[in-house]
Motif scaffolding. Structure first.
Motif, PDB file in Angstrom:
ATOM      1  N   ALA A  74       0.869  -1.245  -0.103  1.00 37.47           N
ATOM      2  CA  ALA A  74      -0.011  -0.069   0.083  1.00 37.47           C
ATOM      3  C   ALA A  74       0.962   1.306  -0.192  1.00 37.47           C
ATOM      4  N   VAL A  75       0.389   2.274  -0.720  1.00 35.61           N
ATOM      5  CA  VAL A  75       1.172   3.413  -0.690  1.00 35.61           C
ATOM      6  C   VAL A  75       0.541   4.430   0.328  1.00 35.61           C
ATOM      7  N   VAL A  76       1.452   4.758   1.373  1.00 33.51           N
ATOM      8  CA  VAL A  76       0.824   5.579   2.618  1.00 33.51           C
ATOM      9  C   VAL A  76       1.327   6.807   2.783  1.00 33.51           C
ATOM     10  N   ALA A  77       0.771   7.670   3.537  1.00 30.03           N
ATOM     11  CA  ALA A  77       1.513   8.943   3.691  1.00 30.03           C
ATOM     12  C   ALA A  77       0.704   9.517   5.052  1.00 30.03           C
ATOM     13  N   ALA A  78       1.478  10.612   5.555  1.00 29.78           N
ATOM     14  CA  ALA A  78       0.889  11.281   6.837  1.00 29.78           C
ATOM     15  C   ALA A  78      -0.394  11.928   6.285  1.00 29.78           C
ATOM     16  N   PRO A  79      -1.458  12.106   7.319  1.00 29.96           N
ATOM     17  CA  PRO A  79      -2.754  12.651   7.079  1.00 29.96           C
ATOM     18  C   PRO A  79      -2.160  14.352   6.436  1.00 29.96           C
ATOM     19  N   THR A  80      -1.094  14.824   6.925  1.00 32.37           N
ATOM     20  CA  THR A  80      -0.934  16.200   6.535  1.00 32.37           C
ATOM     21  C   THR A  80      -0.185  16.289   5.053  1.00 32.37           C
ATOM     22  N   HIS A  81       0.211  15.166   4.401  1.00 29.48           N
ATOM     23  CA  HIS A  81       0.707  15.303   3.183  1.00 29.48           C
ATOM     24  C   HIS A  81      -0.284  15.270   2.093  1.00 29.48           C
ATOM     25  N   PRO A  82      -0.054  16.141   1.182  1.00 27.88           N
ATOM     26  CA  PRO A  82      -1.349  16.534   0.098  1.00 27.88           C
ATOM     27  C   PRO A  82      -1.788  15.191  -0.510  1.00 27.88           C
ATOM     28  N   TRP A  83      -1.113  14.229  -0.636  1.00 27.58           N
ATOM     29  CA  TRP A  83      -1.720  12.878  -1.394  1.00 27.58           C
ATOM     30  C   TRP A  83      -2.698  12.549  -0.360  1.00 27.58           C
ATOM     31  N   ALA A  84      -2.862  12.760   1.022  1.00 33.24           N
ATOM     32  CA  ALA A  84      -3.912  12.241   1.807  1.00 33.24           C
ATOM     33  C   ALA A  84      -5.461  13.148   1.439  1.00 33.24           C
ATOM     34  N   ARG A  85      -5.308  14.215   0.713  1.00 34.94           N
ATOM     35  CA  ARG A  85      -6.476  15.023   0.399  1.00 34.94           C
ATOM     36  C   ARG A  85      -6.902  14.729  -0.983  1.00 34.94           C
ATOM     37  N   ARG A  86      -6.180  13.716  -1.704  1.00 36.54           N
ATOM     38  CA  ARG A  86      -6.765  13.430  -3.179  1.00 36.54           C
ATOM     39  C   ARG A  86      -7.867  12.847  -3.192  1.00 36.54           C
ATOM     40  N   SER A  93      -5.669   4.294  13.534  1.00 41.37           N
ATOM     41  CA  SER A  93      -5.529   4.991  14.251  1.00 41.37           C
ATOM     42  C   SER A  93      -5.628   6.448  13.577  1.00 41.37           C
ATOM     43  N   ARG A  94      -5.491   6.655  12.172  1.00 42.39           N
ATOM     44  CA  ARG A  94      -5.296   7.659  11.243  1.00 42.39           C
ATOM     45  C   ARG A  94      -3.971   8.329  11.282  1.00 42.39           C
ATOM     46  N   ARG A  95      -2.902   7.553  11.811  1.00 47.25           N
ATOM     47  CA  ARG A  95      -1.614   7.993  11.772  1.00 47.25           C
ATOM     48  C   ARG A  95      -1.032   8.055  10.340  1.00 47.25           C
ATOM     49  N   LEU A  96      -1.540   7.124   9.537  1.00 50.11           N
ATOM     50  CA  LEU A  96      -1.368   6.894   8.118  1.00 50.11           C
ATOM     51  C   LEU A  96      -2.665   6.802   7.441  1.00 50.11           C
ATOM     52  N   VAL A  97      -2.635   7.343   5.924  1.00 52.91           N
ATOM     53  CA  VAL A  97      -3.566   7.234   5.262  1.00 52.91           C
ATOM     54  C   VAL A  97      -3.186   6.595   3.934  1.00 52.91           C
ATOM     55  N   ALA A  98      -3.922   5.568   3.589  1.00 54.41           N
ATOM     56  CA  ALA A  98      -3.935   4.730   2.272  1.00 54.41           C
ATOM     57  C   ALA A  98      -4.248   5.507   1.298  1.00 54.41           C
ATOM     58  N   ILE A  99      -3.278   5.681   0.192  1.00 49.86           N
ATOM     59  CA  ILE A  99      -3.383   6.167  -1.126  1.00 49.86           C
ATOM     60  C   ILE A  99      -3.713   5.499  -2.244  1.00 49.86           C
ATOM     61  N   PRO A 100      -5.152   5.419  -2.582  1.00 49.09           N
ATOM     62  CA  PRO A 100      -5.116   4.525  -3.854  1.00 49.09           C
ATOM     63  C   PRO A 100      -4.393   4.654  -5.065  1.00 49.09           C
ATOM     64  N   VAL A 153       5.015   7.973   9.129  1.00 50.30           N
ATOM     65  CA  VAL A 153       4.287   8.659  10.199  1.00 50.30           C
ATOM     66  C   VAL A 153       4.751  10.061  10.646  1.00 50.30           C
ATOM     67  N   SER A 154       6.138  10.281  10.811  1.00 55.12           N
ATOM     68  CA  SER A 154       6.526  11.503  11.106  1.00 55.12           C
ATOM     69  C   SER A 154       6.559  12.609   9.928  1.00 55.12           C
ATOM     70  N   GLY A 155       5.840  12.316   8.787  1.00 53.11           N
ATOM     71  CA  GLY A 155       5.544  13.207   7.691  1.00 53.11           C
ATOM     72  C   GLY A 155       6.851  13.515   6.679  1.00 53.11           C
ATOM     73  N   ALA A 156       7.994  12.557   6.964  1.00 59.46           N
ATOM     74  CA  ALA A 156       8.854  12.564   5.928  1.00 59.46           C
ATOM     75  C   ALA A 156       8.614  12.664   4.604  1.00 59.46           C
ATOM     76  N   GLY A 157       7.740  11.769   4.219  1.00 58.58           N
ATOM     77  CA  GLY A 157       7.181  11.641   2.920  1.00 58.58           C
ATOM     78  C   GLY A 157       6.354  10.329   2.610  1.00 58.58           C
ATOM     79  N   PRO A 158       5.876  10.069   1.638  1.00 59.44           N
ATOM     80  CA  PRO A 158       4.994   8.884   1.208  1.00 59.44           C
ATOM     81  C   PRO A 158       5.981   7.797   1.164  1.00 59.44           C
ATOM     82  N   ALA A 159       5.376   6.749   1.548  1.00 63.91           N
ATOM     83  CA  ALA A 159       6.090   5.249   1.576  1.00 63.91           C
ATOM     84  C   ALA A 159       5.224   4.158   0.928  1.00 63.91           C
ATOM     85  N   VAL A 160       5.957   3.011   0.844  1.00 57.69           N
ATOM     86  CA  VAL A 160       5.023   1.944   0.388  1.00 57.69           C
ATOM     87  C   VAL A 160       5.414   0.890   1.355  1.00 57.69           C
TER      88      VAL A 160
END
Length: 336
Positions: free
Chosen positions: A206-218, A292-299, A273-280
């Motif tokens: 899964a591609v994941v990012a912190a909730p503050t990352h722009p991808w989390a709002r796609r 817990s919404r510390r990470l958001v899955a990006i489709p 989780v710390s917001g460094a960048g998206p991860a797989v």
């Protein structure tokens, strides 16, 4: 001269045969020894003969070895035909060994005792083998699947000491080929060279990012080309996660230079989780962080991030003992 010549002619085939055997790498007389099992009774028959000697009764001997009396009679007759001598005199008063039978019984006793010593030695070897199990596993499997499998194994084999070495899939293969592990578990696209294996579970990346990352709002799925062009927090080369991701994005320009390249799933997750960048990451590793919404899955659209998880072992050496039991447990508990 004539008799000598005849002797040489008769001797030549035997000499030639022996030389041929030596050329094939066979010891002299191997052809004779190869037929020994056809002329010597099996252990079951010899044990029956010893029981007849102890009890003086074919019926009692049959009960001791766990067969019927007709079966015991048939086995004795078969042994007599095989040896070419009578072994047992049967009468209404019981069964008595013949002189030949008594001699054969003495030989049989030595053979059975030797077989018992052989069996005891083999059991000791198995006991030493079964007293430990060395497992090598890639990080995701070691952290999220193996603990449950090993708990189940301990219930079946409480006396087996288990050691676990965690590393990426390439390291697991190296340890198996160096005889530093009895069984391994890897992620990735295929069985590593020099190993055999079987799929025991499935997983998805899964591609994941912190909730503050722009991808989390796609609002729509991420395009594979954008994913490939974005510096990501990734596992190191040689890991199963990296192999699958490299293959999946190869048709979309290939992976960009990683933002961070880390040697464990836990480290990659912490950086994301710390917001460094998206991860797989493996879905097995992020269930708690997603809940817990510390990470958001990006489709992500148009790309396959599913992978097989395999048990592996050196080619031609199927797992035995505790390794075989662990393999059975993993296949009885499919994941994904």
């Amino acid at each position: 001269m004539s008799s000598s010549g005849e002797f040489e002619e008769r001797s030549t085939p035997a000499t030639t045969s022996a030389s041929a055997g030596e050329r094939r790498g066979e010891p002299y007389g191997a052809d004779v020894k190869a037929q020994l099992h056809h002329r010597v009774p099996d252990l079951g028959a010899l044990e029956l003969l010893l029981a007849v000697a102890r009890h003086g009764s074919l019926g009692a001997a049959a009960r001791e070895v766990g067969i019927t009396q007709p079966a015991a009679s048939s086995r004795i007759r078969s042994m007599e035909r095989q040896l070419g001598v009578a072994l047992v005199d049967r009468s209404p008063r019981g069964s008595r060994l013949t002189d030949a039978g008594a001699l054969v019984t003495d030989w049989a006793r030595r053979i059975v005792e030797a077989a018992e010593a052989f069996d005891a030695g083999a059991q000791a070897l198995r006991g030493r083998r079964d007293s430990r199990l060395r497992v090598a596993a890639s990080m995701t499997i070691a952290e999220y699947l193996l603990p449950g499998w090993l708990i189940a194994l301990r219930a079946e084999r409480p006396d087996t000491a288990v050691s676990l070495q965690a590393g990426n899939s390439a390291v697991v293969a190296e340890r198996l080929l160096a005889n530093e592990a009895d069984i391994g578990f890897v992620e990735g696209l295929a069985v590593p060279d020099g190993l055999d294996g079987v799929v025991v579970a499935h997983d998805r990346l899964a591609v994941v990012a912190a909730p503050t990352h722009p991808w989390a709002r796609r609002r729509g799925p991420l395009d594979p080309a954008e994913l490939a062009a974005t510096p990501l927090v990734l596992r190191e080369r040689g890991s199963g996660t990296r192999q699958v991701l490299d293959a999946a994005l190869s048709a979309h320009g290939g992976l960009a230079q990683p933002l961070l390249e880390l040697a464990s799933t836990t480290a990659v997750k912490a950086a994301a989780v710390s917001g460094a960048g998206p991860a797989v990451l493996s879905e097995l590793a992020i269930a708690e962080e997603l809940a817990s919404r510390r990470l958001v899955a990006i489709p992500v659209g148009g790309v396959q991030l599913r992978r097989d998880l395999r048990a592996v072992w050196p080619a031609g050496h199927r797992p035995t003992g505790p390794a075989r039991d662990l393999l059975s447990l993993t296949r009885a508990r499919p994941t994904g």
